[in-house]
Design an enzyme around this catalytic site. Sequence first.
Site, PDB file in Angstrom:
ATOM      1  N   TYR A 145     -21.113  18.314 -31.560  1.00 58.43           N
ATOM      2  CA  TYR A 145     -20.276  19.422 -31.556  1.00 58.43           C
ATOM      3  C   TYR A 145     -21.486  20.826 -31.824  1.00 58.43           C
ATOM      4  O   TYR A 145     -20.558  22.090 -31.970  1.00 58.43           O
ATOM      5  CB  TYR A 145     -20.132  19.013 -33.314  1.00 58.43           C
ATOM      6  CG  TYR A 145     -19.188  17.929 -33.605  1.00 58.43           C
ATOM      7  CD1 TYR A 145     -18.495  17.319 -32.579  1.00 58.43           C
ATOM      8  CD2 TYR A 145     -18.028  17.765 -34.667  1.00 58.43           C
ATOM      9  CE1 TYR A 145     -18.020  16.394 -31.947  1.00 58.43           C
ATOM     10  CE2 TYR A 145     -17.154  16.855 -34.366  1.00 58.43           C
ATOM     11  CZ  TYR A 145     -17.085  15.900 -33.637  1.00 58.43           C
ATOM     12  OH  TYR A 145     -16.488  14.649 -33.833  1.00 58.43           O
ATOM     13  N   LYS A 202     -26.824   4.755 -32.803  1.00 61.46           N
ATOM     14  CA  LYS A 202     -26.625   4.142 -32.143  1.00 61.46           C
ATOM     15  C   LYS A 202     -27.714   3.787 -30.964  1.00 61.46           C
ATOM     16  O   LYS A 202     -27.731   4.226 -30.221  1.00 61.46           O
ATOM     17  CB  LYS A 202     -25.381   4.444 -31.056  1.00 61.46           C
ATOM     18  CG  LYS A 202     -24.455   4.311 -29.725  1.00 61.46           C
ATOM     19  CD  LYS A 202     -23.532   2.521 -30.167  1.00 61.46           C
ATOM     20  CE  LYS A 202     -23.783   2.047 -29.151  1.00 61.46           C
ATOM     21  NZ  LYS A 202     -23.045   0.636 -29.297  1.00 61.46           N
TER      22      LYS A 202
END
Length: 369
Positions: A145, A202
């Site tokens: 973001y 991840k």
Amino acid sequence: MEPRTFRICVLPGDGIGPEIMAEAIAVLTALGESEGVAFETAEALFGGVAIDATGSPMPTATLDAALAADAVLLAAVGGPKWDTTDPDKPRPEQGLLGMRKELGLFANLRPVRVFAPLADASSLKPEVLEGVDMLIVRELTGGLYFGERARQTGVTGAAEGGGPGRRAYDTMDYREFEIARIARVAFEAARGRQGRLHSVDKANVLESSRLWREVVHEVARDYPDVEVIDQLVDNTAMQLVRRPAQFDVIVTENMFGDILSDEASMLTGSLGMLASASLGEGTALYEPSHGSAPDIAGQGVANPLAMLLSVELMLRHSLDMHGAADRLAAAIAGVLEDGFRTRDIAGEDTAADRMVGTAEMGDLVRLRL
Ligand code: NAD
């Protein structure tokens, strides 16, 4: 003697924001009277209403009011009126991101508690929800973001085998210090709870996640009393609905935290039950996890409890008023035990005389206080 005075910057925002904020102010006033403290509230423009009035979602006067306050209480911003894909037009969410950045709010804490009387309101089976009490610690000022982004037109994609066309990218960028400081917040929280921390990433795909994992384990050396479990985000998304009670504290990067905390909110039955605290070095900000719910704005049916639970977090984390926070939490639990429900948390067995609107729910909590 003058009562102790706390300055609270109040940002009602858009949609259901003003409706639920009114209940928060009423509860604060009641608490102030019984606790012998004064809450000096300063309301400021933020989000869509601020765009309409000034052209900016976070006018300078609003930022100044926030910086000068002991805490900021925000309801919600946004709505179809300000939805735009034009990158040159102001959007309400820019206010949110700007405020986080300006106040240095790098840690977002979202407690997910299942209130026993609401176990039926969840889409999951009550037995799956037994014992669910977790805290999601989301990194708030880094990652996708806030990374480098761009949109290009007329890109020739021949080298990649595609034709000419538009291109857009966002980058997930993390520095060591950003990971280390959010990890510390999470380890401290886990230490005061059950001592179990799931670090979610991840790392099998993303380089930024591999750095995340490395740094979390370096910080872990200072917290030998906390058990650290690495988990891949796709697995966490599954585990949250399979066996949510396994989680004590979850720490994760910005976007994963955004998505997982909305998923986890459904364990409680409604977004209308989830509060959040955003902490940094200075003034902290407290807000419900839900948005401005334009579909029900102005109808007086919004659930004010996430807003009131945000007040509870403010009393605890910024004002050191733990007794008042406990009383507020107990009042909310009591009203739910009495069977009162707003539409979003009502079940098939909710009695007609227990169905209440926004103002009535706020009144019930105040009466209990
Ligand atoms: P939303 O959270 O506003 O609403 C999702 C669904 O949950 C809706 O059906 C809504 O009616 C319901 N809901 C939400 N809060 C509720 C409450 N307190 N009581 C009862 N029902 C409630 O999410 P959305 O519809 O995706 O977004 C609407 C607007 O809010 C958009 O403009 C979005 O950008 C903005 N938004 C703002 C914030 C924020 O201010 N922090 C967060 C998320 C979305």
